[in-house]
Motif scaffolding. Structure first.
Motif, PDB file in Angstrom:
ATOM      1  N   MET A   1       0.895  -1.085   0.076  1.00 59.03           N
ATOM      2  CA  MET A   1       0.129   0.153   0.083  1.00 59.03           C
ATOM      3  C   MET A   1       0.859   1.216   0.091  1.00 59.03           C
ATOM      4  O   MET A   1       1.913   1.350   0.791  1.00 59.03           O
ATOM      5  CB  MET A   1      -0.827  -0.009   1.120  1.00 59.03           C
ATOM      6  N   ARG A   2       0.476   2.091  -0.791  1.00 60.00           N
ATOM      7  CA  ARG A   2       1.280   3.377  -1.048  1.00 60.00           C
ATOM      8  C   ARG A   2       0.644   4.553  -0.265  1.00 60.00           C
ATOM      9  O   ARG A   2      -0.478   4.732  -0.299  1.00 60.00           O
ATOM     10  CB  ARG A   2       1.547   3.856  -2.330  1.00 60.00           C
ATOM     11  N   TRP A   3       1.418   5.201   0.763  1.00 58.81           N
ATOM     12  CA  TRP A   3       0.965   6.035   1.287  1.00 58.81           C
ATOM     13  C   TRP A   3       1.657   7.637   1.087  1.00 58.81           C
ATOM     14  O   TRP A   3       2.905   7.562   0.890  1.00 58.81           O
ATOM     15  CB  TRP A   3       1.192   6.057   2.849  1.00 58.81           C
ATOM     16  N   TYR A   4       0.902   8.423   0.500  1.00 59.18           N
ATOM     17  CA  TYR A   4       1.167   9.691  -0.250  1.00 59.18           C
ATOM     18  C   TYR A   4       0.810  11.108   0.826  1.00 59.18           C
ATOM     19  O   TYR A   4      -0.014  10.996   1.262  1.00 59.18           O
ATOM     20  CB  TYR A   4       0.475   9.971  -1.378  1.00 59.18           C
ATOM     21  N   ARG A   5       1.872  11.864   0.899  1.00 59.17           N
ATOM     22  CA  ARG A   5       1.797  13.418   1.238  1.00 59.17           C
ATOM     23  C   ARG A   5       1.228  14.114   0.343  1.00 59.17           C
ATOM     24  O   ARG A   5       1.991  14.213  -0.601  1.00 59.17           O
ATOM     25  CB  ARG A   5       3.037  13.584   1.922  1.00 59.17           C
ATOM     26  N   ILE A   6       0.182  14.761   0.459  1.00 59.77           N
ATOM     27  CA  ILE A   6      -0.245  15.749  -0.712  1.00 59.77           C
ATOM     28  C   ILE A   6       0.076  17.137  -0.313  1.00 59.77           C
ATOM     29  O   ILE A   6      -0.118  17.670   0.713  1.00 59.77           O
ATOM     30  CB  ILE A   6      -1.652  15.603  -0.881  1.00 59.77           C
ATOM     31  N   GLN A   7       1.190  17.872  -1.113  1.00 58.41           N
ATOM     32  CA  GLN A   7       1.514  18.961  -0.977  1.00 58.41           C
ATOM     33  C   GLN A   7       1.417  19.884  -2.268  1.00 58.41           C
ATOM     34  O   GLN A   7       0.165  20.168  -2.558  1.00 58.41           O
ATOM     35  CB  GLN A   7       3.147  19.245  -0.579  1.00 58.41           C
ATOM     36  N   GLU A   8       2.436  20.044  -3.028  1.00 59.29           N
ATOM     37  CA  GLU A   8       2.235  20.803  -4.270  1.00 59.29           C
ATOM     38  C   GLU A   8       2.006  19.694  -5.312  1.00 59.29           C
ATOM     39  O   GLU A   8       1.878  19.836  -6.350  1.00 59.29           O
ATOM     40  CB  GLU A   8       3.409  21.612  -4.616  1.00 59.29           C
TER      41      GLU A   8
ATOM     42  N   VAL B   1      10.938  -3.457  -1.838  1.00 61.12           N
ATOM     43  CA  VAL B   1       9.629  -3.968  -1.782  1.00 61.12           C
ATOM     44  C   VAL B   1       9.292  -4.742  -3.021  1.00 61.12           C
ATOM     45  O   VAL B   1       9.675  -4.383  -4.233  1.00 61.12           O
ATOM     46  CB  VAL B   1       8.653  -2.951  -1.230  1.00 61.12           C
ATOM     47  N   LEU B   2       8.419  -5.563  -2.998  1.00 68.61           N
ATOM     48  CA  LEU B   2       7.771  -6.180  -4.333  1.00 68.61           C
ATOM     49  C   LEU B   2       6.561  -5.427  -4.498  1.00 68.61           C
ATOM     50  O   LEU B   2       5.598  -5.454  -3.704  1.00 68.61           O
ATOM     51  CB  LEU B   2       7.459  -7.501  -4.306  1.00 68.61           C
ATOM     52  N   SER B   3       6.277  -4.690  -5.431  1.00 72.28           N
ATOM     53  CA  SER B   3       5.256  -3.956  -6.128  1.00 72.28           C
ATOM     54  C   SER B   3       4.489  -4.616  -7.001  1.00 72.28           C
ATOM     55  O   SER B   3       4.955  -4.887  -8.120  1.00 72.28           O
ATOM     56  CB  SER B   3       5.416  -2.607  -6.318  1.00 72.28           C
ATOM     57  N   VAL B   4       3.064  -4.841  -6.741  1.00 67.06           N
ATOM     58  CA  VAL B   4       2.606  -5.513  -8.051  1.00 67.06           C
ATOM     59  C   VAL B   4       1.161  -4.866  -8.571  1.00 67.06           C
ATOM     60  O   VAL B   4       0.503  -4.179  -7.576  1.00 67.06           O
ATOM     61  CB  VAL B   4       2.001  -7.196  -7.543  1.00 67.06           C
ATOM     62  N   GLU B   5       0.816  -4.688  -9.529  1.00 68.39           N
ATOM     63  CA  GLU B   5      -0.123  -3.896 -10.313  1.00 68.39           C
ATOM     64  C   GLU B   5      -0.809  -4.837 -11.369  1.00 68.39           C
ATOM     65  O   GLU B   5       0.015  -5.225 -12.282  1.00 68.39           O
ATOM     66  CB  GLU B   5       0.110  -2.725 -10.923  1.00 68.39           C
ATOM     67  N   LYS B   6      -1.965  -5.318 -11.090  1.00 69.99           N
ATOM     68  CA  LYS B   6      -2.628  -6.287 -12.099  1.00 69.99           C
ATOM     69  C   LYS B   6      -4.173  -5.602 -12.603  1.00 69.99           C
ATOM     70  O   LYS B   6      -4.743  -5.341 -11.854  1.00 69.99           O
ATOM     71  CB  LYS B   6      -2.877  -7.638 -11.250  1.00 69.99           C
TER      72      LYS B   6
ATOM     73  N   ARG C   1      -3.650  -3.601  -6.585  1.00 63.78           N
ATOM     74  CA  ARG C   1      -2.295  -3.272  -6.301  1.00 63.78           C
ATOM     75  C   ARG C   1      -1.967  -3.537  -5.068  1.00 63.78           C
ATOM     76  O   ARG C   1      -2.796  -3.641  -4.059  1.00 63.78           O
ATOM     77  CB  ARG C   1      -2.130  -1.669  -6.545  1.00 63.78           C
ATOM     78  N   PHE C   2      -0.652  -4.108  -4.969  1.00 63.12           N
ATOM     79  CA  PHE C   2      -0.093  -4.415  -3.302  1.00 63.12           C
ATOM     80  C   PHE C   2       1.188  -4.338  -3.366  1.00 63.12           C
ATOM     81  O   PHE C   2       1.871  -4.563  -4.222  1.00 63.12           O
ATOM     82  CB  PHE C   2      -0.776  -5.570  -2.850  1.00 63.12           C
ATOM     83  N   ASP C   3       1.748  -4.211  -2.095  1.00 64.79           N
ATOM     84  CA  ASP C   3       3.174  -4.100  -2.036  1.00 64.79           C
ATOM     85  C   ASP C   3       3.605  -5.147  -0.914  1.00 64.79           C
ATOM     86  O   ASP C   3       2.913  -5.343   0.167  1.00 64.79           O
ATOM     87  CB  ASP C   3       3.712  -2.967  -1.590  1.00 64.79           C
ATOM     88  N   LEU C   4       4.624  -6.006  -1.146  1.00 62.76           N
ATOM     89  CA  LEU C   4       5.351  -6.815   0.115  1.00 62.76           C
ATOM     90  C   LEU C   4       6.462  -6.386   0.295  1.00 62.76           C
ATOM     91  O   LEU C   4       7.372  -6.216  -0.532  1.00 62.76           O
ATOM     92  CB  LEU C   4       5.180  -8.333  -0.725  1.00 62.76           C
ATOM     93  N   CYS C   5       6.825  -6.624   1.627  1.00 63.17           N
ATOM     94  CA  CYS C   5       8.255  -6.379   2.213  1.00 63.17           C
ATOM     95  C   CYS C   5       9.114  -7.642   1.629  1.00 63.17           C
ATOM     96  O   CYS C   5       8.362  -8.607   1.259  1.00 63.17           O
ATOM     97  CB  CYS C   5       8.382  -6.199   3.540  1.00 63.17           C
ATOM     98  N   GLU C   6      10.382  -7.584   1.859  1.00 63.30           N
ATOM     99  CA  GLU C   6      11.023  -8.847   1.230  1.00 63.30           C
ATOM    100  C   GLU C   6      11.090 -10.117   2.010  1.00 63.30           C
ATOM    101  O   GLU C   6      10.893 -11.048   1.655  1.00 63.30           O
ATOM    102  CB  GLU C   6      12.698  -8.396   1.732  1.00 63.30           C
ATOM    103  N   THR C   7      10.611  -9.976   3.398  1.00 59.66           N
ATOM    104  CA  THR C   7      10.493 -10.910   4.252  1.00 59.66           C
ATOM    105  C   THR C   7       9.033 -11.706   3.923  1.00 59.66           C
ATOM    106  O   THR C   7       8.800 -12.864   3.592  1.00 59.66           O
ATOM    107  CB  THR C   7      10.264 -10.657   5.583  1.00 59.66           C
ATOM    108  N   CYS C   8       7.982 -10.979   3.811  1.00 52.84           N
ATOM    109  CA  CYS C   8       6.830 -11.633   3.120  1.00 52.84           C
ATOM    110  C   CYS C   8       7.007 -12.201   1.829  1.00 52.84           C
ATOM    111  O   CYS C   8       6.355 -13.269   1.321  1.00 52.84           O
ATOM    112  CB  CYS C   8       5.621 -10.562   3.292  1.00 52.84           C
ATOM    113  N   TYR C   9       7.665 -11.490   0.735  1.00 53.90           N
ATOM    114  CA  TYR C   9       7.980 -12.335  -0.411  1.00 53.90           C
ATOM    115  C   TYR C   9       8.645 -13.475  -0.238  1.00 53.90           C
ATOM    116  O   TYR C   9       8.063 -14.565  -0.903  1.00 53.90           O
ATOM    117  CB  TYR C   9       8.745 -11.235  -1.190  1.00 53.90           C
ATOM    118  N   ASP C  10       9.478 -13.659   0.687  1.00 52.75           N
ATOM    119  CA  ASP C  10      10.222 -14.917   0.800  1.00 52.75           C
ATOM    120  C   ASP C  10       9.403 -15.938   1.377  1.00 52.75           C
ATOM    121  O   ASP C  10       9.262 -16.978   0.568  1.00 52.75           O
ATOM    122  CB  ASP C  10      11.432 -14.976   1.769  1.00 52.75           C
TER     123      ASP C  10
END
Length: 76
Positions: free
Chosen positions: A1-8, A35-40, A54-63
């Protein structure tokens, strides 16, 4: 999951592993860990017709995930 800060614009602040919830901080647009980022986008012949997942996995969860594969991944 991507977390964004909205500024400009949208600036990536952190990445959260969708499986374990580990927070990976981002400094100046660079993640502090890999991280492993997947978009399908699912096709018309699936039950998820044209949905985008869309999802993201840390290296430990990927392993842990690839340990469950019947056929090992290809590595170089």
């Amino acid at each position: 999951m991507r977390w964004y800060r909205i500024q400009e614009g949208k600036e990536l602040e952190k990445i959260i592993c969708n499986k374990c919830g580990k927070i990976i901080l981002v400094n100046h647009g660079i993640a502090e860990a890999d991280v492993l980022s997947v978009e399908k986008r699912w096709n018309y012949f699936s039950q998820k017709d044209n949905d985008v997942h869309r999802f993201d996995l840390c290296e430990t969860c990927y392993d842990k995930l690839i340990e469950t594969f019947q056929i090992p991944i290809e590595q170089e």
